[in-house]
Design a protein around this motif. Structure first.
Motif, mmCIF file in Angstrom:
data_model
loop_
_atom_site.group_PDB
_atom_site.id
_atom_site.type_symbol
_atom_site.label_atom_id
_atom_site.label_comp_id
_atom_site.label_asym_id
_atom_site.label_seq_id
_atom_site.Cartn_x
_atom_site.Cartn_y
_atom_site.Cartn_z
ATOM 1 N N ALA A 15 8.455 -2.799 -14.321
ATOM 2 C CA ALA A 15 7.921 -2.434 -15.640
ATOM 3 C C ALA A 15 6.693 -1.535 -15.498
ATOM 4 O O ALA A 15 6.444 -0.666 -16.340
ATOM 5 N N GLU A 16 5.926 -1.696 -14.434
ATOM 6 C CA GLU A 16 4.692 -0.923 -14.195
ATOM 7 C C GLU A 16 4.951 0.584 -14.086
ATOM 8 O O GLU A 16 4.050 1.392 -14.290
ATOM 9 N N VAL A 17 6.181 0.960 -13.745
ATOM 10 C CA VAL A 17 6.515 2.366 -13.552
ATOM 11 C C VAL A 17 6.478 3.129 -14.864
ATOM 12 O O VAL A 17 6.003 4.257 -14.934
ATOM 13 N N ILE A 43 0.858 -1.188 0.000
ATOM 14 C CA ILE A 43 0.000 0.000 0.000
ATOM 15 C C ILE A 43 0.892 1.234 0.000
ATOM 16 O O ILE A 43 1.768 1.356 0.851
ATOM 17 N N PRO A 44 0.694 2.162 -0.936
ATOM 18 C CA PRO A 44 1.597 3.310 -1.036
ATOM 19 C C PRO A 44 1.485 4.258 0.162
ATOM 20 O O PRO A 44 0.507 4.243 0.895
ATOM 21 N N VAL A 45 2.517 5.094 0.313
ATOM 22 C CA VAL A 45 2.613 6.051 1.417
ATOM 23 C C VAL A 45 2.598 7.464 0.827
ATOM 24 O O VAL A 45 3.346 7.753 -0.103
ATOM 25 N N ALA A 46 1.749 8.326 1.369
ATOM 26 C CA ALA A 46 1.706 9.710 0.880
ATOM 27 C C ALA A 46 2.725 10.552 1.639
ATOM 28 O O ALA A 46 2.858 10.418 2.855
ATOM 29 N N PHE A 47 3.438 11.404 0.902
ATOM 30 C CA PHE A 47 4.456 12.246 1.539
ATOM 31 C C PHE A 47 4.562 13.584 0.804
ATOM 32 O O PHE A 47 4.218 13.673 -0.380
ATOM 33 N N ASP A 50 7.941 1.837 -3.580
ATOM 34 C CA ASP A 50 9.224 1.318 -4.051
ATOM 35 C C ASP A 50 9.138 1.065 -5.557
ATOM 36 O O ASP A 50 8.401 0.183 -6.003
ATOM 37 N N ALA A 51 9.898 1.841 -6.327
ATOM 38 C CA ALA A 51 9.810 1.764 -7.786
ATOM 39 C C ALA A 51 10.423 0.489 -8.343
ATOM 40 O O ALA A 51 10.277 0.196 -9.528
ATOM 41 N N THR A 52 11.101 -0.282 -7.482
ATOM 42 C CA THR A 52 11.712 -1.530 -7.963
ATOM 43 C C THR A 52 10.810 -2.735 -7.669
ATOM 44 O O THR A 52 11.165 -3.856 -7.994
ATOM 45 N N ASN A 53 9.669 -2.470 -7.046
ATOM 46 C CA ASN A 53 8.785 -3.571 -6.628
ATOM 47 C C ASN A 53 7.442 -3.483 -7.361
ATOM 48 O O ASN A 53 6.661 -2.554 -7.151
ATOM 49 N N ALA A 54 7.195 -4.453 -8.233
ATOM 50 C CA ALA A 54 6.008 -4.399 -9.108
ATOM 51 C C ALA A 54 4.698 -4.322 -8.315
ATOM 52 O O ALA A 54 3.817 -3.523 -8.651
ATOM 53 N N SER A 55 4.562 -5.094 -7.251
ATOM 54 C CA SER A 55 3.266 -5.085 -6.563
ATOM 55 C C SER A 55 3.074 -3.772 -5.812
ATOM 56 O O SER A 55 1.951 -3.267 -5.688
ATOM 57 N N SER A 56 4.147 -3.190 -5.310
ATOM 58 C CA SER A 56 4.034 -1.872 -4.667
ATOM 59 C C SER A 56 3.591 -0.815 -5.681
ATOM 60 O O SER A 56 2.748 0.032 -5.389
ATOM 61 N N VAL A 57 4.173 -0.869 -6.876
ATOM 62 C CA VAL A 57 3.819 0.119 -7.901
ATOM 63 C C VAL A 57 2.366 -0.061 -8.340
ATOM 64 O O VAL A 57 1.626 0.913 -8.493
ATOM 65 N N ARG A 58 1.942 -1.307 -8.458
ATOM 66 C CA ARG A 58 0.529 -1.554 -8.790
ATOM 67 C C ARG A 58 -0.389 -0.968 -7.720
ATOM 68 O O ARG A 58 -1.491 -0.514 -8.008
#
Ligand code: TXA
Ligand code: MG
Length: 407
Positions: free
Chosen positions: A154-156, A68-72, A83-91
């Motif tokens: 790749a999702e990025v 789940i993303p974090v707002a900052f 984390d731009a290197t982690n596909a599920s985080s980017v999704r």
């Protein structure tokens, strides 16, 4: 602080009609004060504070362990980071925002060490060196060739052969990125199509239940997003106007001939934008926005029970219509609203001052505040964007937010 366990409540509906779990959203404040330092006074290596505020420690843990993303906060607008290197985080970003996944995300780095790790073994293209020197850390995103293989998910990049990257001018943001030890993909932390957030409260308004952690670092300084530029393949082109103006870019050796590569309209079917994000209706409050091009005047309040006014230096309070002002409301994001009446009509008036940087700073917050106070229609005074200053970014956002544009 309460536990971050998901709360089994009514799940929010996403655009595509799927649902997701609703989360308990916490806003974690970072007390003002220095939040790190450069090693050697170059942009090479950023050093976060030895004992970071607990909000940053918690946010870092979330970034590294949860999809789940974090707002900052950044200096432009609040970002929704993963984390731009982690596909599920980017999704997770696309899911939380309800954002179309063909729209690539900007990567945020803490320092040049991190940029090198994304490009290796290639160096930073020479053409960008003077831009980096002049505008980083700051509101400028540059497009770089995506190496193959690349550590980025790749999702990025949404399938493009390039990626957009910037180094934010916010110590808080750089420290969070460095503490995570990962580049953070982060679009603006609004729900898709809404005005970008410039306070933690704006993020909460849009993403309550969709994220677990919002890091609160106060009001964003610039107020509009970064300028996106490409210098690849011999071109010098602005793909999205933003916090760095065309005039500032053209003052840089090698960038004198920089051209505009964007339009301000919402594109029709079949039209291909260079920055994919530019084709969607964007930045809109719920109220109808009527934009007056610079020099245009409101002749009458034609419609709606509650009329909002956003003035940018030329219009007088109440547009000289004889509004009787009754009280002032202090809104989120340093917005002061004067409320009054004109006959049966309620009028909500915001003056952003005559300085275009001040207009950029307060624009999104003003649109949100008038929405919150119940405006049915918002009349906005446009600024003169014939020059090469940040007015281009202001008018670009306004033309996209507007339902109607008047001369
Ligand atoms: O100020 C900002 O840039 C904010 C803060 C959070 O840093 N971020 C932001 O990101 O506005 P986002 O994802 O909302 O906007 C990204 C823009 C979109 O218009 C996207 O199409 C364009 O940059 N973009 C990203 N990568 C691109 C690429 N490889 N090629 C062309 N356009 C790209
Ligand atoms: Mg955005």
């Amino acid at each position: 602080m309460t536990s971050p366990t998901p709360k089994p409540e009514a799940p929010p509906k996403l655009k595509d009609n799927t649902t997701t779990t609703s989360f308990q959203t916490r806003t974690l404040s970072v007390p003002p004060g220095p939040l790190g330092t450069w090693k050697d006074n170059t942009l090479q290596t950023w050093l976060p504070p030895p004992s970071p505020p607990s909000a940053l420690v918690t946010a870092t843990t979330h970034l590294l362990t949860s999809p789940i993303p974090v707002a900052f906060p950044t200096e432009t607008v609040y970002g929704l980071g993963a984390d731009a290197t982690n596909a599920s985080s980017v999704r997770g970003i696309y899911l939380a925002k309800g954002r179309p996944s063909d729209n690539p995300l900007i990567i945020h780095i803490s320092d040049l060490d991190m940029l090198s790790s994304l490009l290796a073994p290639a160096p930073i293209p020479e053409i960008y060196l003077p831009l980096i020197e002049k505008f980083w850390p700051g509101p400028l995103t540059i497009l770089l060739p995506l190496p193959s293989p690349s550590p980025l998910a790749a999702e990025v990049t949404a399938g493009l052969g390039t990626f957009g990257v910037r180094m934010p001018d916010s110590e808080l943001a750089r420290s969070l990125i460095k503490m995570a030890g990962r580049p953070l993909a982060a679009p603006s932390a609004n729900a898709s199509t809404r005005p970008s957030p410039t306070t933690a409260g704006h993020v909460l308004e849009d993403l309550r239940g969709r994220v677990e952690v919002i890091v609160d670092g106060g009001v964003c300084e610039v107020g509009v997003e970064s300028t996106v530029v490409s210098g690849l393949g011999g071109e010098r082109v602005v793909l999205r106007p933003g916090g760095v103006s065309l005039e500032e870019l053209r003052a840089i050796p090698g960038w004198e001939g920089t051209v505009r590569g964007y339009g301000d309209g919402v594109l029709g079917a079949g039209e291909q934008p260079r920055a994919p994000g530019m084709k969607y209706k964007h930045y809109s409050p719920r109220a109808r926005v009527v934009l007056f091009e610079h020099g245009g005047k409101v002749e009458a309040f034609g419609e709606g029970e509650t009329v909002g006014l956003i003035r940018a230096g030329g219009w007088e309070a109440g547009c000289g219509m004889g509004v009787v002002f009754e009280r002032e409301v202090e809104g989120d994001g340093e917005i002061l609203v004067k409320e009054g009446r004109l006959g049966e009509r309620r009028v909500l008036d915001v003056g952003l001052g005559g300085d275009v940087k001040g207009v950029a700073h307060g624009l999104f917050a003003a649109l949100r505040e008038l929405d919150r106070l119940g405006a049915d229609v918002i009349y906005v005074e446009g600024v003169d964007d014939k020059g090469e200053d940040i007015a281009a970014a202001v008018m670009n956002r306004l033309r996209k937010a507007a339902s109607e544009i008047r001369a």
